[in-house]
Scaffold this motif. Structure first.
Motif, mmCIF file in Angstrom:
data_model
loop_
_atom_site.group_PDB
_atom_site.id
_atom_site.type_symbol
_atom_site.label_atom_id
_atom_site.label_comp_id
_atom_site.label_asym_id
_atom_site.label_seq_id
_atom_site.Cartn_x
_atom_site.Cartn_y
_atom_site.Cartn_z
ATOM 1 N N ILE A 120 -17.771 -8.211 -6.577
ATOM 2 C CA ILE A 120 -16.659 -7.417 -7.102
ATOM 3 C C ILE A 120 -16.421 -6.277 -6.116
ATOM 4 O O ILE A 120 -17.368 -5.600 -5.714
ATOM 5 N N VAL A 121 -15.180 -6.085 -5.700
ATOM 6 C CA VAL A 121 -14.850 -5.043 -4.730
ATOM 7 C C VAL A 121 -14.203 -3.864 -5.451
ATOM 8 O O VAL A 121 -13.259 -4.037 -6.239
ATOM 9 N N LEU A 122 -14.712 -2.667 -5.170
ATOM 10 C CA LEU A 122 -14.241 -1.421 -5.780
ATOM 11 C C LEU A 122 -13.606 -0.554 -4.700
ATOM 12 O O LEU A 122 -14.089 -0.505 -3.569
ATOM 13 N N MET A 123 -12.560 0.182 -5.044
ATOM 14 C CA MET A 123 -11.921 1.071 -4.071
ATOM 15 C C MET A 123 -11.140 2.147 -4.831
ATOM 16 O O MET A 123 -10.929 2.040 -6.035
ATOM 17 N N HIS A 124 -10.711 3.169 -4.106
ATOM 18 C CA HIS A 124 -9.844 4.165 -4.744
ATOM 19 C C HIS A 124 -8.383 3.747 -4.605
ATOM 20 O O HIS A 124 -7.705 3.488 -5.590
ATOM 21 N N ALA A 125 -7.897 3.671 -3.368
ATOM 22 C CA ALA A 125 -6.491 3.333 -3.143
ATOM 23 C C ALA A 125 -6.342 1.837 -2.901
ATOM 24 O O ALA A 125 -6.999 1.279 -2.027
ATOM 25 N N PRO A 126 -5.486 1.158 -3.647
ATOM 26 C CA PRO A 126 -5.310 -0.286 -3.478
ATOM 27 C C PRO A 126 -4.403 -0.611 -2.289
ATOM 28 O O PRO A 126 -3.666 0.260 -1.801
ATOM 29 N N PRO A 127 -4.420 -1.852 -1.820
ATOM 30 C CA PRO A 127 -3.481 -2.273 -0.775
ATOM 31 C C PRO A 127 -2.031 -2.011 -1.184
ATOM 32 O O PRO A 127 -1.686 -2.111 -2.354
ATOM 33 N N TYR A 128 -1.237 -1.631 -0.206
ATOM 34 C CA TYR A 128 0.191 -1.329 -0.345
ATOM 35 C C TYR A 128 0.455 0.018 -1.029
ATOM 36 O O TYR A 128 1.612 0.354 -1.276
ATOM 37 N N SER A 129 -0.592 0.794 -1.313
ATOM 38 C CA SER A 129 -0.371 2.147 -1.827
ATOM 39 C C SER A 129 -0.198 3.108 -0.651
ATOM 40 O O SER A 129 -0.410 2.755 0.511
ATOM 41 N N ASP A 130 0.197 4.344 -0.950
ATOM 42 C CA ASP A 130 0.493 5.320 0.096
ATOM 43 C C ASP A 130 -0.735 5.724 0.902
ATOM 44 O O ASP A 130 -0.614 6.180 2.039
ATOM 45 N N GLN A 131 -1.934 5.584 0.349
ATOM 46 C CA GLN A 131 -3.154 5.987 1.036
ATOM 47 C C GLN A 131 -3.760 4.876 1.888
ATOM 48 O O GLN A 131 -4.559 5.139 2.781
ATOM 49 N N PHE A 132 -3.408 3.650 1.609
ATOM 50 C CA PHE A 132 -4.012 2.510 2.295
ATOM 51 C C PHE A 132 -3.389 2.345 3.684
ATOM 52 O O PHE A 132 -2.217 2.670 3.886
ATOM 53 N N ASN A 133 -4.197 1.838 4.631
ATOM 54 C CA ASN A 133 -3.655 1.512 5.949
ATOM 55 C C ASN A 133 -2.933 0.174 5.842
ATOM 56 O O ASN A 133 -3.525 -0.895 5.992
ATOM 57 N N ASN A 134 -1.648 0.239 5.582
ATOM 58 C CA ASN A 134 -0.904 -0.973 5.278
ATOM 59 C C ASN A 134 -0.598 -1.834 6.501
ATOM 60 O O ASN A 134 0.002 -2.904 6.379
ATOM 61 N N ASN A 135 -1.036 -1.385 7.677
ATOM 62 C CA ASN A 135 -0.981 -2.245 8.850
ATOM 63 C C ASN A 135 -2.033 -3.343 8.796
ATOM 64 O O ASN A 135 -1.938 -4.325 9.546
ATOM 65 N N VAL A 136 -3.040 -3.163 7.918
ATOM 66 C CA VAL A 136 -4.138 -4.133 7.877
ATOM 67 C C VAL A 136 -4.266 -4.791 6.507
ATOM 68 O O VAL A 136 -5.309 -5.340 6.179
ATOM 69 N N VAL A 137 -3.222 -4.748 5.694
ATOM 70 C CA VAL A 137 -3.340 -5.295 4.339
ATOM 71 C C VAL A 137 -3.666 -6.792 4.338
ATOM 72 O O VAL A 137 -4.425 -7.265 3.499
ATOM 73 N N LYS A 138 -3.097 -7.524 5.290
ATOM 74 C CA LYS A 138 -3.362 -8.960 5.312
ATOM 75 C C LYS A 138 -4.752 -9.258 5.839
ATOM 76 O O LYS A 138 -5.438 -10.177 5.361
ATOM 77 N N SER A 139 -5.220 -8.474 6.809
ATOM 78 C CA SER A 139 -6.603 -8.618 7.279
ATOM 79 C C SER A 139 -7.580 -8.271 6.165
ATOM 80 O O SER A 139 -8.604 -8.944 5.998
ATOM 81 N N PHE A 140 -7.239 -7.246 5.388
ATOM 82 C CA PHE A 140 -8.089 -6.855 4.264
ATOM 83 C C PHE A 140 -8.197 -8.003 3.260
ATOM 84 O O PHE A 140 -9.282 -8.305 2.764
ATOM 85 N N GLN A 141 -7.076 -8.639 2.981
ATOM 86 C CA GLN A 141 -7.079 -9.776 2.054
ATOM 87 C C GLN A 141 -8.039 -10.866 2.535
ATOM 88 O O GLN A 141 -8.829 -11.417 1.753
ATOM 89 N N ARG A 142 -8.001 -11.158 3.826
ATOM 90 C CA ARG A 142 -8.864 -12.207 4.367
ATOM 91 C C ARG A 142 -10.334 -11.811 4.254
ATOM 92 O O ARG A 142 -11.182 -12.632 3.885
ATOM 93 N N TYR A 143 -10.636 -10.561 4.567
ATOM 94 C CA TYR A 143 -12.025 -10.110 4.484
ATOM 95 C C TYR A 143 -12.538 -10.149 3.049
ATOM 96 O O TYR A 143 -13.662 -10.581 2.787
ATOM 97 N N VAL A 144 -11.725 -9.700 2.116
ATOM 98 C CA VAL A 144 -12.136 -9.727 0.707
ATOM 99 C C VAL A 144 -12.406 -11.155 0.269
ATOM 100 O O VAL A 144 -13.380 -11.437 -0.450
ATOM 101 N N ARG A 145 -11.583 -12.065 0.717
ATOM 102 C CA ARG A 145 -11.723 -13.473 0.342
ATOM 103 C C ARG A 145 -13.003 -14.112 0.898
ATOM 104 O O ARG A 145 -13.484 -15.110 0.374
#
Length: 267
Positions: free
Chosen positions: A186-211
């Motif tokens: 289970i992955v926990l975080m404060h700011a989710p992907p696509y929020s103002d705090q997240f580095n949205n340049n890496v949202v798709k890479s993040f998805q792959r890593y989580v998977r």
């Protein structure tokens, strides 16, 4: 008479100086417990090592709403069967040391052990230094009932995108670390992907890593001050958005060998 006058002058100057040199709100000195997450993780892992199922309460964004946080703590304690509690960040509102201390005082009333992530508000001023002293590393993990909980700092904006946030090296190492001890993640975080705090340049890479995490079950995030259940990437992996504590609700997850269930608790 001169002696008494001199003593009076000294007393007056002392009072005035004390008023001028009060502790600065961003002074990082504080008393009480430090390294809380590590201490509580030891408790969680020890208590849950032999369990096949666990019940986890997840709260977030308590900021300065101490009375609401106090009520949430009382509600969790009254349930009597919660194994541990996760706070998804924004323990403080402006990052002052006193805010962290006040939040800790409220959370310390919890009967089950708790861990706390760092939120974007917790970076203000000297907040990051206080968080690291009081709670520990900004990225951490623990295992309960053969489920690995991976807590990530996702507040990229606070570093002006100059740091590895989210930390993919940390994520990659957690995929294999203690692999024999866990089956699901289970992955926990404060700011989710696509929020103002997240580095949205890496949202798709993040998805792959989580998977890539073994047996990934779901993700949990705070920050947005609303309750939500979203398939962010339309890939079947749910992201649970935890509301701010002033809206007086929190999630209660029950994790079993067969899967999980959840309840939105209103208090």
């Amino acid at each position: 008479m001169r002696v008494f006058s001199l003593l009076g002058l000294v007393a007056l100057v002392t009072v005035l100086l004390q008023g001028c040199f009060q502790t600065h709100p961003y002074d990082t000195d504080f008393g009480g417990e430090t390294d809380i997450n590590r201490h509580h993780i030891i408790e969680i892992e020890s208590a849950c090592a032999a369990k096949s199922s666990v019940k986890v309460a997840v709260i977030s964004d308590s900021h300065c709403w101490y009375s609401d946080l106090r009520d949430a703590v009382s509600d969790i304690n009254a349930k009597g069967d919660v194994d541990f509690v996760v706070h998804c960040g924004d323990l403080s509102d402006t990052g002052t040391t006193k805010e962290f201390v006040w939040a800790r005082e409220e959370l310390d009333e919890l009967k089950p052990p708790y861990v706390a992530l760092i939120g974007n508000h917790d970076f203000l001023g000297t907040g990051e230094a206080v968080y690291e002293a009081m709670f520990g590393e900004v990225d951490f993990s623990f295992i309960a009932a053969r489920v690995k909980f991976v807590a990530l700092n996702t507040n990229a904006t606070e570093y002006d995108y100059m740091a590895a946030v989210p930390n993919f090296d940390f994520m990659e190492s957690e995929m294999t670390k203690d692999r024999e001890k866990f089956d699901r993640t289970i992955v926990l975080m404060h700011a989710p992907p696509y929020s103002d705090q997240f580095n949205n340049n890496v949202v798709k890479s993040f998805q792959r890593y989580v998977r890539f995490f073994p047996g990934i079950m779901f993700c949990v995030a705070g920050h947005c001050h609303e309750q939500s259940v979203t398939d962010i990437y339309n890939d079947g992996l749910l992201y649970f958005g935890v509301d701010c504590i002033s809206h007086r609700n929190y999630y209660l997850f029950t994790i079993t060998p067969e899967g999980y269930s959840y309840e939105l608790v209103v208090f």
